[in-house]
Design a protein around this motif. Structure first.
Motif, PDB file in Angstrom:
ATOM      1  N   LEU A  71      18.321 -26.955   5.576  1.00  0.00           N
ATOM      2  CA  LEU A  71      16.991 -26.375   5.777  1.00  0.00           C
ATOM      3  C   LEU A  71      16.985 -25.409   6.958  1.00  0.00           C
ATOM      4  CD1 LEU A  71      14.732 -29.521   5.165  1.00  0.00           C
ATOM      5  CD2 LEU A  71      15.077 -27.582   3.637  1.00  0.00           C
ATOM      6  N   LEU A  72      17.652 -25.793   8.045  1.00  0.00           N
ATOM      7  CA  LEU A  72      17.723 -24.895   9.204  1.00  0.00           C
ATOM      8  C   LEU A  72      18.501 -23.629   8.868  1.00  0.00           C
ATOM      9  CD1 LEU A  72      18.353 -27.414  12.141  1.00  0.00           C
ATOM     10  CD2 LEU A  72      16.267 -26.149  11.642  1.00  0.00           C
ATOM     11  N   ARG A  73      19.554 -23.767   8.068  1.00  0.00           N
ATOM     12  CA  ARG A  73      20.333 -22.594   7.671  1.00  0.00           C
ATOM     13  C   ARG A  73      19.490 -21.653   6.814  1.00  0.00           C
ATOM     14  NH1 ARG A  73      24.005 -25.166   5.130  1.00  0.00           N
ATOM     15  NH2 ARG A  73      25.057 -25.861   7.020  1.00  0.00           N
ATOM     16  N   THR A  74      18.677 -22.220   5.931  1.00  0.00           N
ATOM     17  CA  THR A  74      17.794 -21.390   5.112  1.00  0.00           C
ATOM     18  C   THR A  74      16.722 -20.721   5.961  1.00  0.00           C
ATOM     19  OG1 THR A  74      18.156 -22.895   3.248  1.00  0.00           O
ATOM     20  CG2 THR A  74      16.274 -21.416   3.106  1.00  0.00           C
ATOM     21  N   ALA A  75      16.166 -21.481   6.923  1.00  0.00           N
ATOM     22  CA  ALA A  75      15.149 -20.902   7.814  1.00  0.00           C
ATOM     23  C   ALA A  75      15.719 -19.750   8.624  1.00  0.00           C
ATOM     24  CB  ALA A  75      14.602 -21.989   8.734  1.00  0.00           C
ATOM     25  N   ARG A  76      16.963 -19.897   9.055  1.00  0.00           N
ATOM     26  CA  ARG A  76      17.597 -18.813   9.819  1.00  0.00           C
ATOM     27  C   ARG A  76      17.803 -17.576   8.942  1.00  0.00           C
ATOM     28  NH1 ARG A  76      23.406 -20.025  12.294  1.00  0.00           N
ATOM     29  NH2 ARG A  76      23.810 -20.156  10.052  1.00  0.00           N
ATOM     30  N   VAL A 116      10.967 -14.616   0.056  1.00  0.00           N
ATOM     31  CA  VAL A 116      10.921 -15.834   0.865  1.00  0.00           C
ATOM     32  C   VAL A 116      10.774 -17.067  -0.022  1.00  0.00           C
ATOM     33  CG1 VAL A 116       9.546 -17.106   2.562  1.00  0.00           C
ATOM     34  CG2 VAL A 116      10.066 -14.691   2.942  1.00  0.00           C
ATOM     35  N   ILE A 117       9.871 -17.013  -0.983  1.00  0.00           N
ATOM     36  CA  ILE A 117       9.648 -18.165  -1.873  1.00  0.00           C
ATOM     37  C   ILE A 117      10.897 -18.456  -2.700  1.00  0.00           C
ATOM     38  CG2 ILE A 117       8.283 -19.003  -3.818  1.00  0.00           C
ATOM     39  CD1 ILE A 117       5.927 -17.391  -2.708  1.00  0.00           C
ATOM     40  N   ILE A 118      11.519 -17.397  -3.212  1.00  0.00           N
ATOM     41  CA  ILE A 118      12.711 -17.587  -4.045  1.00  0.00           C
ATOM     42  C   ILE A 118      13.850 -18.179  -3.228  1.00  0.00           C
ATOM     43  CG2 ILE A 118      14.499 -16.349  -5.328  1.00  0.00           C
ATOM     44  CD1 ILE A 118      12.247 -14.438  -6.254  1.00  0.00           C
ATOM     45  N   ARG A 119      14.044 -17.727  -1.998  1.00  0.00           N
ATOM     46  CA  ARG A 119      15.118 -18.267  -1.168  1.00  0.00           C
ATOM     47  C   ARG A 119      14.876 -19.734  -0.842  1.00  0.00           C
ATOM     48  NH1 ARG A 119      19.840 -16.485  -1.409  1.00  0.00           N
ATOM     49  NH2 ARG A 119      20.242 -17.686   0.472  1.00  0.00           N
ATOM     50  N   ILE A 120      13.621 -20.106  -0.633  1.00  0.00           N
ATOM     51  CA  ILE A 120      13.325 -21.519  -0.359  1.00  0.00           C
ATOM     52  C   ILE A 120      13.628 -22.373  -1.591  1.00  0.00           C
ATOM     53  CG2 ILE A 120      11.485 -23.154   0.156  1.00  0.00           C
ATOM     54  CD1 ILE A 120      10.198 -20.999   1.894  1.00  0.00           C
ATOM     55  N   VAL A 121      13.250 -21.876  -2.775  1.00  0.00           N
ATOM     56  CA  VAL A 121      13.516 -22.626  -4.003  1.00  0.00           C
ATOM     57  C   VAL A 121      15.013 -22.724  -4.271  1.00  0.00           C
ATOM     58  CG1 VAL A 121      13.184 -22.628  -6.507  1.00  0.00           C
ATOM     59  CG2 VAL A 121      11.280 -22.040  -4.997  1.00  0.00           C
ATOM     60  N   SER A 122      15.761 -21.664  -3.975  1.00  0.00           N
ATOM     61  CA  SER A 122      17.196 -21.644  -4.276  1.00  0.00           C
ATOM     62  C   SER A 122      17.993 -22.612  -3.421  1.00  0.00           C
ATOM     63  CB  SER A 122      17.758 -20.226  -4.099  1.00  0.00           C
ATOM     64  OG  SER A 122      17.648 -19.810  -2.747  1.00  0.00           O
ATOM     65  N   THR A 123      17.399 -23.137  -2.342  1.00  0.00           N
ATOM     66  CA  THR A 123      18.123 -24.116  -1.524  1.00  0.00           C
ATOM     67  C   THR A 123      18.373 -25.414  -2.289  1.00  0.00           C
ATOM     68  OG1 THR A 123      16.011 -24.899  -0.596  1.00  0.00           O
ATOM     69  CG2 THR A 123      17.221 -23.226   0.643  1.00  0.00           C
ATOM     70  N   ALA A 133      23.042 -15.919  -6.949  1.00  0.00           N
ATOM     71  CA  ALA A 133      22.795 -15.234  -8.234  1.00  0.00           C
ATOM     72  C   ALA A 133      21.364 -15.486  -8.706  1.00  0.00           C
ATOM     73  CB  ALA A 133      23.801 -15.711  -9.275  1.00  0.00           C
ATOM     74  N   PHE A 134      20.910 -16.728  -8.585  1.00  0.00           N
ATOM     75  CA  PHE A 134      19.536 -17.043  -8.981  1.00  0.00           C
ATOM     76  C   PHE A 134      18.532 -16.285  -8.118  1.00  0.00           C
ATOM     77  CE2 PHE A 134      15.832 -19.595  -7.728  1.00  0.00           C
ATOM     78  CZ  PHE A 134      15.133 -19.618  -8.926  1.00  0.00           C
ATOM     79  N   ALA A 135      18.779 -16.237  -6.798  1.00  0.00           N
ATOM     80  CA  ALA A 135      17.832 -15.584  -5.885  1.00  0.00           C
ATOM     81  C   ALA A 135      17.695 -14.097  -6.199  1.00  0.00           C
ATOM     82  CB  ALA A 135      18.288 -15.796  -4.442  1.00  0.00           C
ATOM     83  N   TRP A 136      18.820 -13.422  -6.383  1.00  0.00           N
ATOM     84  CA  TRP A 136      18.753 -11.979  -6.644  1.00  0.00           C
ATOM     85  C   TRP A 136      18.153 -11.678  -8.014  1.00  0.00           C
ATOM     86  CZ3 TRP A 136      18.928  -8.448  -3.097  1.00  0.00           C
ATOM     87  CH2 TRP A 136      19.616  -8.677  -1.906  1.00  0.00           C
ATOM     88  N   THR A 137      18.491 -12.487  -9.015  1.00  0.00           N
ATOM     89  CA  THR A 137      17.930 -12.266 -10.357  1.00  0.00           C
ATOM     90  C   THR A 137      16.423 -12.483 -10.358  1.00  0.00           C
ATOM     91  OG1 THR A 137      20.018 -12.989 -11.354  1.00  0.00           O
ATOM     92  CG2 THR A 137      18.068 -12.941 -12.770  1.00  0.00           C
ATOM     93  N   ALA A 138      15.988 -13.595  -9.753  1.00  0.00           N
ATOM     94  CA  ALA A 138      14.552 -13.885  -9.708  1.00  0.00           C
ATOM     95  C   ALA A 138      13.800 -12.816  -8.918  1.00  0.00           C
ATOM     96  CB  ALA A 138      14.312 -15.266  -9.097  1.00  0.00           C
ATOM     97  N   TRP A 139      14.397 -12.351  -7.818  1.00  0.00           N
ATOM     98  CA  TRP A 139      13.719 -11.335  -7.020  1.00  0.00           C
ATOM     99  C   TRP A 139      13.638 -10.007  -7.771  1.00  0.00           C
ATOM    100  CZ3 TRP A 139      14.881  -6.628  -4.619  1.00  0.00           C
ATOM    101  CH2 TRP A 139      13.920  -6.190  -3.705  1.00  0.00           C
ATOM    102  N   ALA A 140      14.686  -9.667  -8.539  1.00  0.00           N
ATOM    103  CA  ALA A 140      14.633  -8.426  -9.323  1.00  0.00           C
ATOM    104  C   ALA A 140      13.504  -8.485 -10.350  1.00  0.00           C
ATOM    105  CB  ALA A 140      15.982  -8.200 -10.021  1.00  0.00           C
ATOM    106  N   VAL A 141      13.362  -9.642 -11.006  1.00  0.00           N
ATOM    107  CA  VAL A 141      12.261  -9.795 -11.969  1.00  0.00           C
ATOM    108  C   VAL A 141      10.915  -9.705 -11.254  1.00  0.00           C
ATOM    109  CG1 VAL A 141      11.193 -11.379 -13.611  1.00  0.00           C
ATOM    110  CG2 VAL A 141      13.681 -11.151 -13.537  1.00  0.00           C
ATOM    111  N   ALA A 142      10.821 -10.365 -10.077  1.00  0.00           N
ATOM    112  CA  ALA A 142       9.568 -10.310  -9.326  1.00  0.00           C
ATOM    113  C   ALA A 142       9.252  -8.886  -8.876  1.00  0.00           C
ATOM    114  CB  ALA A 142       9.639 -11.238  -8.111  1.00  0.00           C
ATOM    115  N   ALA A 143      10.287  -8.125  -8.493  1.00  0.00           N
ATOM    116  CA  ALA A 143      10.071  -6.744  -8.063  1.00  0.00           C
ATOM    117  C   ALA A 143       9.579  -5.879  -9.223  1.00  0.00           C
ATOM    118  CB  ALA A 143      11.364  -6.173  -7.482  1.00  0.00           C
TER     119      ALA A 143
END
Length: 439
Positions: A71-76, A116-123, A133-143
């Motif tokens: 969690l700390l690594r994700t927060a950083r 931010v939301i996607i990175r938290i979920v991907s943890t 891979a999940f984070a970038w794909t989900a963010w591309a769809v969100a964009a």
């Protein structure tokens, strides 16, 4: 040529639509004050991000809890976009109060919120590669969705179709099928890990049955995931029945050894002849291999030798060749060593002190106790055999024999018991003696 133009015309039309839309968005929403606000908030976020990273890194070094460290690594990792998006929302409030255009800032803030939301979920995904891979794909769809182009993109992908007599699918169907298959495969791996953790805690199943159950469950769930993914696309699986015979024949001819190793691996798991933790010895063609079985793979068994290396032995070789399993039913192993004493030695004393010497070694078991037997009366010595038992063959068998030999050597020297070596007496007869004898 005409077919090529027809196939790329929808793509070119979509590109023209995107260019017109992008030109309108830039002309209507981009202003100098928004660009200045965007840059200033980024610079402030970078400066604050450095302090936040240092603070989080110090907290991460003080904890040993794996989940908390993650969690700390994700927060950083997301501290920069969090600070930046906070600055953007403040800028939006200020510019909105001043009746200025805020389209660019609002778009950037929405994209950062999604990131931010996607990175938290991907943890929750344990694999770093899959998580990224999940984070970038989900963010591309969100964009794309934030830009209002998700529906046009779906319609464009759905318009590109692959048609034949038995198949009629679009690129969008393939994308959907790939996404469904990836989710199902991830779910299958998660279920396999949960079942594996439960099986490792079970006292009723031996290691071989745990490995076999895990492998069968993994294969079954992967097959189900792939089949469901293909059905979600709308592919008629009966179409593959025509090719199943040819594919099976080709696989059987081209992958005989691989399939043989797979079948041999399942055979060993089923009959429990070899399991992780066993100490085995096998002749591999380049000499005997002795070591502890570390893993049972689909095609090979990993054996860690006493030299520290790991030898990968094909499963088929373990099935077809004789294998010495030192710990098949239990770990009790008897070792026999030979030693000779002089004919002039006190034989009863030699028998007694040989047993005492073997019992002094730490790895030699007291029960069953060591014994010493008279094997034969040799040419130069009385041959004895010392028998002793150990319960840890994975630590080596040659080294304990060497240790017992050394202790016997010390004990025999202390009691003046001679260990003889072969020798010959040569009698030389002179010529005169020979002549006299002949006369």
């Amino acid at each position: 040529m005409e077919e090529l133009e027809k196939s790329i015309s929808p793509f070119m039309a979509y590109i023209d639509t995107m260019a017109d839309w992008l030109s309108g968005v830039i002309g209507n929403n981009v202003s100098l004050i928004q660009a200045v606000a965007l840059v200033l908030t980024l610079l402030v976020a970078i400066g604050f991000h450095r302090w936040v990273r240092t603070f989080i890194a110090s907290g991460e070094a003080k904890t040993d809890i794996k989940l908390f460290k993650q969690l700390l690594r994700t927060a950083r990792a997301i501290s920069l976009p969090i600070v930046w998006v906070f600055g953007l929302w403040v800028s939006l409030a200020v510019l909105g109060a001043a009746h200025q255009a805020t389209g660019l800032l609002r778009l950037c803030a929405s994209l950062l919120n999604a990131w931010v939301i996607i990175r938290i979920v991907s943890t929750a995904i344990p694999s770093p590669a899959v998580s990224n891979a999940f984070a970038w794909t989900a963010w591309a769809v969100a964009a794309i969705n934030a830009l209002g182009q998700l529906d046009p993109a779906i319609r464009w992908l759905d318009g590109i179709r692959l048609t034949s007599e038995t198949v009629n699918i679009s690129v969008w169907d393939i994308v959907q099928g790939a996404l469904v298959t990836c989710v199902l495969l991830w779910t299958a791996n998660l279920l396999v890990r949960l079942v594996q953790n439960r099986l490792e805690k079970s006292a009723t199943l031996n290691p071989s049955m745990r490995v076999l159950t895990t492998k069968l469950l993994r294969i079954g769930l992967i097959v189900v995931a792939v089949v469901l993914g293909m059905q979600s696309v709308g592919v008629d699986l009966t179409a593959f029945a025509v090719f199943s015979g040819a594919i099976g024949l080709g696989v059987g001819l081209g992958m005989q050894r691989t399939i043989g190793n797979l079948v041999a691996g399942f055979t060993m798991l089923a009959d429990r002849s070899i399991k992780p933790g066993d100490v085995i010895e096998i002749e591999t063609g380049t000499g005997p291999t002795y070591g502890e079985v570390k893993t049972l793979g689909a095609r090979y068994v990993s054996v860690k030798t006493r030299s520290g290396t790991e030898t990968l032995i094909p499963n088929e070789l373990l099935i077809s060749n004789p294998v010495t399993n030192w710990t098949f039913s239990d770990k009790l192993v008897r070792r026999d060593i030979q030693v000779g004493v002089s004919y002039s030695a006190d034989l009863e004393l030699a028998l007694r002190v040989a047993v005492e010497a073997a019992a002094k070694c730490g790895r030699v078991l007291k029960t069953p106790p060591p014994i010493c037997l008279i094997r034969q009366f040799g040419d130069s010595s009385i041959d004895l055999e010392v028998r002793f038992w150990i319960a840890d063959p994975e630590l080596g068998v040659a080294n304990i024999a060497s240790e017992v030999y050394l202790e016997i050597w010390r004990t025999f020297k202390a009691h003046n018991i001679e260990i003889p070596f072969p020798q010959r007496d040569v009698h030389i007869r002179t010529g005169a003696a020979v002549s006299a004898a002949e006369q």
